[in-house]
Design a protein around this motif. Structure first.
Motif, PDB file in Angstrom:
ATOM      1  N   LEU A   1      46.320 -61.441  54.561  1.00 31.18           N
ATOM      2  CA  LEU A   1      45.238 -61.382  53.663  1.00 31.18           C
ATOM      3  C   LEU A   1      45.746 -61.742  52.182  1.00 31.18           C
ATOM      4  CD1 LEU A   1      42.025 -59.537  54.939  1.00 31.18           C
ATOM      5  CD2 LEU A   1      42.705 -62.097  55.185  1.00 31.18           C
TER       6      LEU A   1
ATOM      7  N   ARG B   1      46.740 -65.306  51.687  1.00 29.04           N
ATOM      8  CA  ARG B   1      45.485 -66.085  51.587  1.00 29.04           C
ATOM      9  C   ARG B   1      44.252 -65.616  52.543  1.00 29.04           C
ATOM     10  NH1 ARG B   1      44.419 -69.237  56.106  1.00 29.04           N
ATOM     11  NH2 ARG B   1      46.194 -69.890  57.546  1.00 29.04           N
ATOM     12  N   PRO B   2      43.040 -66.033  52.189  1.00 29.19           N
ATOM     13  CA  PRO B   2      41.802 -65.723  52.984  1.00 29.19           C
ATOM     14  C   PRO B   2      42.198 -66.263  54.420  1.00 29.19           C
ATOM     15  CG  PRO B   2      41.117 -66.455  51.012  1.00 29.19           C
ATOM     16  CD  PRO B   2      42.417 -66.530  50.884  1.00 29.19           C
ATOM     17  N   HIS B   3      41.507 -65.592  55.384  1.00 29.74           N
ATOM     18  CA  HIS B   3      41.472 -65.836  57.006  1.00 29.74           C
ATOM     19  C   HIS B   3      40.361 -65.506  57.440  1.00 29.74           C
ATOM     20  CE1 HIS B   3      46.106 -65.624  56.081  1.00 29.74           C
ATOM     21  NE2 HIS B   3      46.218 -66.294  57.313  1.00 29.74           N
TER      22      HIS B   3
ATOM     23  N   LEU C   1      43.384 -64.755  62.212  1.00 34.24           N
ATOM     24  CA  LEU C   1      44.242 -63.438  62.048  1.00 34.24           C
ATOM     25  C   LEU C   1      44.516 -63.136  63.620  1.00 34.24           C
ATOM     26  CD1 LEU C   1      41.910 -61.494  59.725  1.00 34.24           C
ATOM     27  CD2 LEU C   1      44.130 -62.367  59.331  1.00 34.24           C
TER      28      LEU C   1
ATOM     29  N   ILE D   1      38.623 -54.734  52.502  1.00 36.77           N
ATOM     30  CA  ILE D   1      38.486 -56.373  52.391  1.00 36.77           C
ATOM     31  C   ILE D   1      37.119 -56.618  52.502  1.00 36.77           C
ATOM     32  CG2 ILE D   1      40.761 -56.398  53.913  1.00 36.77           C
ATOM     33  CD1 ILE D   1      38.943 -57.118  56.328  1.00 36.77           C
TER      34      ILE D   1
ATOM     35  N   THR E   1      34.070 -59.768  53.745  1.00 39.12           N
ATOM     36  CA  THR E   1      34.035 -60.758  54.536  1.00 39.12           C
ATOM     37  C   THR E   1      32.764 -61.669  53.952  1.00 39.12           C
ATOM     38  OG1 THR E   1      34.660 -59.562  56.479  1.00 39.12           O
ATOM     39  CG2 THR E   1      33.481 -61.709  56.895  1.00 39.12           C
TER      40      THR E   1
ATOM     41  N   ASN F   1      37.798 -63.657  55.581  1.00 41.71           N
ATOM     42  CA  ASN F   1      37.903 -62.414  55.228  1.00 41.71           C
ATOM     43  C   ASN F   1      39.090 -62.428  54.019  1.00 41.71           C
ATOM     44  OD1 ASN F   1      36.764 -60.927  57.618  1.00 41.71           O
ATOM     45  ND2 ASN F   1      38.348 -62.328  58.515  1.00 41.71           N
ATOM     46  N   THR F   2      38.847 -61.628  53.001  1.00 44.22           N
ATOM     47  CA  THR F   2      39.480 -61.539  51.905  1.00 44.22           C
ATOM     48  C   THR F   2      39.916 -60.124  51.351  1.00 44.22           C
ATOM     49  OG1 THR F   2      38.246 -63.648  51.120  1.00 44.22           O
ATOM     50  CG2 THR F   2      39.629 -62.247  49.213  1.00 44.22           C
ATOM     51  N   LYS F   3      41.125 -59.890  50.829  1.00 45.22           N
ATOM     52  CA  LYS F   3      41.361 -58.413  50.556  1.00 45.22           C
ATOM     53  C   LYS F   3      40.961 -58.262  49.458  1.00 45.22           C
ATOM     54  CE  LYS F   3      45.968 -59.751  48.264  1.00 45.22           C
ATOM     55  NZ  LYS F   3      45.406 -59.367  46.902  1.00 45.22           N
TER      56      LYS F   3
END
Length: 307
Positions: free
Chosen positions: A30, A33-35, A40, A64, A66, A78-80
């Motif tokens: 993450l 980039r967002p996944h 993942l 993270i 969502t 999902n993003t950190k």
């Protein structure tokens, strides 16, 4: 660069969450980039279910987030939340002993309400009362509610005040799973949801939408997937420094001392839609057997002991 600063106590749960090679790998991916979970799982060569569980563990400790992207169906991205974590291991200021009082309030145990249609209460196996009739919010069976929703208005909860006499409240926090309220569901449906504690406005959060189309982890099978399914877990914390929403400071005017907890027989938590809200998108509130999180409204009161 966003940095999460932790003391010893705060670091314990975070360390538990990241003491797993798969979760560490997820955070690293993450950082690129967002996944979504499928991406993942494919990159980690893991089953989807295993990946989803690990993602939820990281969500639970706010490492993270969502989100659902408007216009892309029910795809969750999902993003950190942070670029680095810093744990303070320096000398700690000597403090008086602290302990916490924790209470999980069922969502149907509100003490007061004022709601407008569309509105309703949903139990574990059926509706409670009549859908879109505010009178249903006064049914005797409302304590069994696992989902409540309304287009406008509020619900207020009165938590028992278990602050020991003579002790001092140093921090109070609340968490709940919630989202907007749209007909059936709508991923792009913003709603300005406000929280008050002991009559003081704490923060307003804009929910991005009403989430459905994919069953929540706890949502019962009889509840159709074209209705609301789950929400996002939000956290409000009030300390001597001010008010925080999901760890971000949002209000400096109200502090733990402003709430005057020691002077009141109960602790009031009110959540709803202000009459002058820009986004009047309603509210869904989830219980411990509906949605993605096994809880109602959780209050955690930190107490500094007198002796």
């Amino acid at each position: 660069m966003r940095t999460l600063h932790l003391n010893f106590e705060e670091a314990i749960e975070i360390c538990k969450a990241i003491s797993n090679k798969h979760r560490m790998a997820i955070l690293r991916l993450l950082s690129e980039r967002p996944h979504n979970v499928n991406e993942l799982a494919e990159r980690l060569d893991l089953p989807f279910s295993t990946t989803a569980v690990n993602v939820k563990k990281l969500e639970d400790v706010n490492l993270i987030i969502t989100e659902l992207l408007p216009g892309r169906g029910t795809q969750k991205i999902n993003t950190k939340n942070y670029d680095q974590i810093v744990i303070d291991i320096g000398p700690q200021e000597t403090k008086k002993p602290e302990h916490a009082v924790v209470y999980d309030m069922p969502i149907g145990e509100y003490s007061d309400c004022e709601v407008e249609p569309s509105c309703g209460l949903v139990g574990e196996t059926d509706y409670i009362g009549i859908q879109d009739d505010p009178r249903s919010f006064y049914e005797t069976g409302r304590s069994e509610a696992q989902l409540l929703f309304f287009k406008a208005g509020h619900v207020e909860y009165r938590f028992p005040n278990r602050l020991p006499y003579g002790d001092k409240a140093t921090q109070i926090e609340f968490s709940a799973e919630l989202c907007s309220e749209a007909p059936l569901y709508k991923l792009d449906w913003p709603s300005d949801i406000t929280v008050w504690v002991n009559g003081h406005e704490i923060a307003t959060w804009t929910s991005p939408g009403d989430f459905g189309g994919e069953r929540g982890f706890l949502t019962p099978d009889w509840w159709m997937t074209n209705h609301t399914q789950y929400g996002l877990l939000k956290n409000w914390r009030i300390t001597k420094e001010g008010c925080f929403l999901d760890g971000m400071k949002v209000n400096s005017d109200c502090t733990i001392d402003t709430l005057k907890i020691a002077e009141k027989p109960f602790i009031s938590f009110k959540i709803g839609i202000k009459s002058d809200a820009v986004n009047m998108g309603g509210l869904n509130l989830f219980g411990n057997k509906f949605g993605n999180y096994e809880q109602g409204i959780v209050m955690k009161l930190k107490v500094e002991e007198k002796n």
